[in-house]
Design a protein around this motif. Structure first.
Motif, mmCIF file in Angstrom:
data_model
loop_
_atom_site.group_PDB
_atom_site.id
_atom_site.type_symbol
_atom_site.label_atom_id
_atom_site.label_comp_id
_atom_site.label_asym_id
_atom_site.label_seq_id
_atom_site.Cartn_x
_atom_site.Cartn_y
_atom_site.Cartn_z
ATOM 1 N N ASN A 74 8.606 7.729 5.985
ATOM 2 C CA ASN A 74 8.736 9.068 6.582
ATOM 3 C C ASN A 74 9.166 8.994 8.040
ATOM 4 O O ASN A 74 9.997 9.773 8.502
ATOM 5 C CB ASN A 74 7.408 9.826 6.486
ATOM 6 C CG ASN A 74 7.105 10.262 5.054
ATOM 7 O OD1 ASN A 74 7.983 10.184 4.185
ATOM 8 N ND2 ASN A 74 5.887 10.699 4.802
ATOM 9 N N THR A 130 -5.846 -0.647 6.618
ATOM 10 C CA THR A 130 -4.758 -0.144 5.778
ATOM 11 C C THR A 130 -4.743 1.395 5.716
ATOM 12 O O THR A 130 -3.726 2.002 6.065
ATOM 13 C CB THR A 130 -4.838 -0.789 4.386
ATOM 14 O OG1 THR A 130 -4.804 -2.207 4.584
ATOM 15 C CG2 THR A 130 -3.682 -0.389 3.506
ATOM 16 N N ALA A 187 0.299 6.816 10.706
ATOM 17 C CA ALA A 187 1.756 7.005 10.590
ATOM 18 C C ALA A 187 2.072 8.479 10.284
ATOM 19 O O ALA A 187 2.971 9.074 10.880
ATOM 20 C CB ALA A 187 2.305 6.093 9.504
ATOM 21 N N ARG A 188 1.303 9.068 9.375
ATOM 22 C CA ARG A 188 1.562 10.463 9.000
ATOM 23 C C ARG A 188 1.229 11.429 10.126
ATOM 24 O O ARG A 188 1.980 12.356 10.405
ATOM 25 C CB ARG A 188 0.727 10.832 7.762
ATOM 26 C CG ARG A 188 1.326 10.315 6.477
ATOM 27 C CD ARG A 188 0.260 10.200 5.405
ATOM 28 N NE ARG A 188 0.688 9.288 4.366
ATOM 29 C CZ ARG A 188 1.401 9.653 3.311
ATOM 30 N NH1 ARG A 188 1.756 10.898 3.154
ATOM 31 N NH2 ARG A 188 1.766 8.771 2.414
ATOM 32 N N LEU A 236 3.643 11.319 12.960
ATOM 33 C CA LEU A 236 4.879 12.002 12.585
ATOM 34 C C LEU A 236 4.682 13.526 12.622
ATOM 35 O O LEU A 236 5.547 14.268 13.104
ATOM 36 C CB LEU A 236 5.306 11.550 11.184
ATOM 37 C CG LEU A 236 6.690 11.980 10.721
ATOM 38 C CD1 LEU A 236 7.767 11.554 11.721
ATOM 39 C CD2 LEU A 236 6.999 11.381 9.351
ATOM 40 N N THR A 258 -3.741 2.797 9.041
ATOM 41 C CA THR A 258 -2.297 2.685 9.289
ATOM 42 C C THR A 258 -1.548 3.831 8.611
ATOM 43 O O THR A 258 -0.679 4.472 9.217
ATOM 44 C CB THR A 258 -1.769 1.331 8.758
ATOM 45 O OG1 THR A 258 -2.533 0.287 9.339
ATOM 46 C CG2 THR A 258 -0.305 1.120 9.096
ATOM 47 N N GLY A 259 -1.924 4.092 7.341
ATOM 48 C CA GLY A 259 -1.250 5.157 6.594
ATOM 49 C C GLY A 259 -1.476 6.525 7.233
ATOM 50 O O GLY A 259 -0.525 7.285 7.462
ATOM 51 N N GLU A 291 4.754 4.902 2.377
ATOM 52 C CA GLU A 291 5.320 6.250 2.524
ATOM 53 C C GLU A 291 5.315 6.684 3.985
ATOM 54 O O GLU A 291 6.275 7.278 4.479
ATOM 55 C CB GLU A 291 4.520 7.230 1.667
ATOM 56 C CG GLU A 291 5.297 8.486 1.331
ATOM 57 C CD GLU A 291 4.455 9.421 0.480
ATOM 58 O OE1 GLU A 291 4.027 9.001 -0.611
ATOM 59 O OE2 GLU A 291 4.203 10.544 0.929
ATOM 60 N N GLY A 292 4.212 6.381 4.679
ATOM 61 C CA GLY A 292 4.101 6.728 6.108
ATOM 62 C C GLY A 292 5.243 6.121 6.910
ATOM 63 O O GLY A 292 5.882 6.790 7.722
ATOM 64 N N ILE A 293 5.504 4.825 6.668
ATOM 65 C CA ILE A 293 6.584 4.138 7.403
ATOM 66 C C ILE A 293 7.939 4.758 7.046
ATOM 67 O O ILE A 293 8.770 5.045 7.931
ATOM 68 C CB ILE A 293 6.581 2.621 7.085
ATOM 69 C CG1 ILE A 293 5.308 1.959 7.633
ATOM 70 C CG2 ILE A 293 7.824 1.940 7.659
ATOM 71 C CD1 ILE A 293 5.126 0.499 7.238
ATOM 72 N N ASN A 318 0.848 -1.196 0.000
ATOM 73 C CA ASN A 318 0.000 0.000 0.000
ATOM 74 C C ASN A 318 0.884 1.247 0.000
ATOM 75 O O ASN A 318 1.650 1.468 0.945
ATOM 76 C CB ASN A 318 -0.911 -0.013 1.230
ATOM 77 C CG ASN A 318 -1.843 1.182 1.230
ATOM 78 O OD1 ASN A 318 -1.428 2.295 1.547
ATOM 79 N ND2 ASN A 318 -3.085 0.952 0.851
ATOM 80 N N PRO A 319 0.791 2.072 -1.051
ATOM 81 C CA PRO A 319 1.717 3.208 -1.166
ATOM 82 C C PRO A 319 1.628 4.186 -0.002
ATOM 83 O O PRO A 319 2.653 4.719 0.446
ATOM 84 C CB PRO A 319 1.315 3.881 -2.480
ATOM 85 C CG PRO A 319 0.062 3.229 -2.942
ATOM 86 C CD PRO A 319 -0.104 1.952 -2.197
ATOM 87 N N ASP A 320 0.421 4.418 0.539
ATOM 88 C CA ASP A 320 0.276 5.349 1.668
ATOM 89 C C ASP A 320 0.972 4.841 2.918
ATOM 90 O O ASP A 320 1.670 5.578 3.614
ATOM 91 C CB ASP A 320 -1.210 5.581 1.983
ATOM 92 C CG ASP A 320 -1.827 6.530 0.974
ATOM 93 O OD1 ASP A 320 -1.066 7.316 0.376
ATOM 94 O OD2 ASP A 320 -3.061 6.462 0.778
ATOM 95 N N VAL A 321 0.738 3.541 3.194
ATOM 96 C CA VAL A 321 1.363 2.955 4.384
ATOM 97 C C VAL A 321 2.875 2.939 4.198
ATOM 98 O O VAL A 321 3.636 3.285 5.110
ATOM 99 C CB VAL A 321 0.821 1.514 4.632
ATOM 100 C CG1 VAL A 321 1.544 0.861 5.797
ATOM 101 C CG2 VAL A 321 -0.684 1.539 4.875
ATOM 102 N N ARG A 346 6.731 16.394 14.692
ATOM 103 C CA ARG A 346 7.374 17.571 14.069
ATOM 104 C C ARG A 346 6.863 18.853 14.715
ATOM 105 O O ARG A 346 7.636 19.786 14.951
ATOM 106 C CB ARG A 346 7.109 17.573 12.564
ATOM 107 C CG ARG A 346 7.900 16.458 11.880
ATOM 108 C CD ARG A 346 7.916 16.596 10.381
ATOM 109 N NE ARG A 346 8.974 15.754 9.827
ATOM 110 C CZ ARG A 346 8.806 14.895 8.840
ATOM 111 N NH1 ARG A 346 7.616 14.765 8.263
ATOM 112 N NH2 ARG A 346 9.808 14.176 8.397
#
Lengths: 123, 509
Positions: free
Chosen positions: A24, B302, B309-310, B313, B305-306, A20-22, A15-18, B317
């Motif tokens: 980052n 999913t 994570a953002r 973070l 999770t994304g 990228e999140g990881i 999954n591209p979002d996950v 910041r």
């Protein structure tokens, strides 16, 4: 973080979002990482050649199973000592990831501190 | 007999006179009917005590015609005609008749309601007179009303049972264990089995048409019913050519002879195909629903999770940037995402309850599992999770499932003590079990709710009656896992200072 650590982390997540999140988060705590969306024959060669310090591997990948990749890594003398952290939204697969050779397991979604703690354990 | 007038001339032969005397002696007190009729009108010349009792102890005057007696006991005109006709025939033919179940409908006790009574009788013509005419009939017999009624009731019951079994589409069978063949099989039962009509069927005839996958179970159940005098019950399939199998259910019981030897097995067969089809459809529908919930909630994990994570973070910041207001907003977003994730986790758990809990047991050190679990949860809570009184002993259980129990108990403890700052885990050995307790310092659980917390979908309330978020499945799942380990799970109140949830699992031997 000013200084990047020497070793890279490979993140296998479809999954591209996950992904990228990881990546980052890893960057934020000072690690270079490389993201891959699927597991194919070329990936093992890459793991052997590149200087990875940790593999973060999702269990359910589209079209393949991350546990098979973990087994391949752990079954090869050249890569057997490379730590593998497997991640999944299904907590009940934890046993099977450990049986496949994973060094640790993290359930999705995870807290940033949980990920950092696991990563620091291996790096 | 008030309206009765004696006939003007009665012809009584000398022989009959002697007969009468002898009869009187023999039959006066005999427990059988003894009645002598004479002449064309069947005048009653003799009746004994037993007959008079049958006539409701009415006075029967000498020489009264039978017709009058029949009218007096309220026999219908048609019946009177029939009875006299029968007597005329005996008189005219000179032949004795034996009649079983002779029916006389009359009002024995003057209640106003004539009822049928039944008799076995013999009507014997007596001597001829000088013109060749029979002059008398001797009637002997006894009442069989009770026997006939019993028989009728039993026949009625049999017919009723047949109607009921037929209406309920139930087959009936009796199997003789000595001859190892059917004693009886109803047509419906035969039809259900698809048997060609024949007299006897062996056990192997039955076994041959049962689906091979169900045969052993049927044999086992039959054996159990015979050997242990248990009720026989089995469900099995009977394959149908070119169609789905027919599902049958048989129930029955063994009967034993006087020596205690099994004699026969008797029971019923019911076609349960419709029920089985409905059950399968329901099961399939539930499975589809559960699969949908599982897939949907997994798909939700999913993006969560994304996003998490953002946002996590982003919070890091912002923490160093001094933008407090923005940081506060981001923290609220994180709280929302965490709640969303927790609810979603519960949806996942609901979708695979509880049949899929398959255990893989192994010996492991309980303290190590506690520490590992605490280490994974500590980073995500502001409470301090402490382990006290640790017992360094091995248990024999499924470590992944026990971890789930711990996580669910800790999750509950943290959720129900929002204003406290710590949760304490304790372990102790009790007999052959390891008891693990999780104590919080939160709102506590009222006595009447302590058992209910292990029910599916139970949710506790805060003192202000605001319910806590979630579907309330965590403790239910924990209780199911502990029960599968032959352990116990319970809740105690810490004297109004929170709650202690405990569970026990077996120690390794």
């Amino acid at each position: 973080m000013d200084k990047m650590k020497e070793k890279n982390i490979l993140v296998l997540e479809d999954n591209p979002d996950v992904l990228e999140g990881i990546m980052n988060i890893l960057e934020f705590i000072g690690y270079r990482s490389e993201g891959v969306a699927k597991f194919d024959n070329g990936l093992m060669e890459k793991v052997k050649q590149d200087n990875f310090g940790l593999l973060i591997v999702d269990v359910m990948l589209s079209g393949s199973d991350g546990r098979d990749f973990t087994k391949a890594v752990k079954g090869d003398k050249e890569t057997a000592n490379l730590p593998v952290l497997m991640i999944s939204a299904y907590p009940e697969v934890e046993r099977s990831t450990i049986e496949a050779g994973a060094d640790d397991f993290l359930k999705k979604p995870f807290d940033i501190d949980q990920l950092i703690e696991k990563v620091k354990k291996f790096m | 007999m008030e309206n009765f007038k004696s006939p003007p001339q009665l012809h009584v032969s000398g022989f009959l006179k002697n007969e009468l005397k002898m009869m009187k002696k023999m039959f006066d007190d005999a427990p059988v009917i003894a009645l002598i009729l004479e002449g064309s009108e069947h005048y009653i010349r003799y009746s004994n005590k037993y007959f008079r009792e049958l006539m409701g102890n009415r006075t029967i005057a000498d020489g009264v015609p039978v017709r009058e007696l029949l009218k007096q006991i309220r026999t219908s005109d048609q019946d009177v005609y029939d009875h006299l006709n029968m007597l005329d025939q005996v008189r005219d033919t000179g032949k004795a008749v034996l009649i079983n179940e002779y029916m006389l409908t009359y009002d024995r006790y003057d209640t106003g309601n004539p009822e049928p009574a039944f008799f076995n009788i013999i009507c014997q013509p007596l001597e001829e007179d000088e013109y060749g005419q029979e002059t008398g009939i001797f009637i002997a017999g006894y009442e069989i009303t009770d026997q006939v009624k019993t028989l009728k009731t039993s026949l009625q019951n049999k017919r009723r049972l047949e109607v009921i079994l037929e209406a309920a589409k139930i087959g009936f069978w009796e199997f003789n264990l000595e001859t190892e063949q059917t004693e009886f099989i109803s047509s419906r039962d035969r039809e259900m089995w698809g048997f060609p009509p024949k007299d006897l069927y062996s056990l192997e005839d039955f076994m041959a048409v049962i689906d091979s996958a169900d045969r052993q179970n049927v044999r086992d159940q039959l054996k159990k019913a015979v050997d242990e005098n248990k009720f026989y019950e089995a469900e099995y399939r009977v394959p149908q050519p070119g169609a789905p199998p027919r599902w049958l259910m048989s129930r029955g019981q063994c009967r034993y002879n006087e020596q205690g030897q099994p004699h026969s097995l008797m029971g019923v067969t019911i076609d349960i195909t419709e029920r089985k089809t409905a059950e399968n459809q329901l099961e399939e529908a539930l499975k589809i629903r559960e699969d949908f919930i599982a897939i949907a909630s997994h798909e939700l994990q999913t993006p969560i999770t994304g996003v998490k994570a953002r946002v996590d973070l982003l919070k890091r910041r912002l923490a160093g940037s001094g933008q407090k207001q923005l940081l506060g907003e981001v923290e609220k977003i994180i709280d929302g995402i965490d709640e969303l994730s927790r609810l979603n986790n519960q949806l996942l758990e609901i979708s695979r309850l509880p049949a899929e809990i398959a255990l893989v047991k192994e010996p492991f050190m309980m303290y190590e599992l506690l520490k590992e679990t605490v280490d994974s949860i500590q980073p995500v809570t502001t409470h301090t999770i402490e382990i006290h009184d640790e017992e360094n002993k091995a248990v024999y259980a499924d470590p992944y499932k026990v971890k789930q129990v711990l996580i669910n108990l800790l999750d509950n403890a943290l959720k129900y003590s929002p204003h406290a700052d710590k949760v304490i885990i304790r372990t102790r050995v009790h007999e052959d079990k390891m008891v693990t307790s999780v104590s919080d310092f939160g709102v506590g659980i009222p006595v009447h709710e302590r058992k209910k917390v292990f029910e599916r979908f139970f949710k506790g309330c805060s003192p202000k009656k605001n319910t806590f978020p979630g579907f309330g499945v965590g403790l239910y799942i924990a209780s199911q896992i502990v029960k599968q380990h032959d352990g116990k799970i319970w809740i105690e109140d810490n004297n109004g200072m929170g709650t202690t949830s405990s569970f026990s699992i077996p120690l390794a031997k």
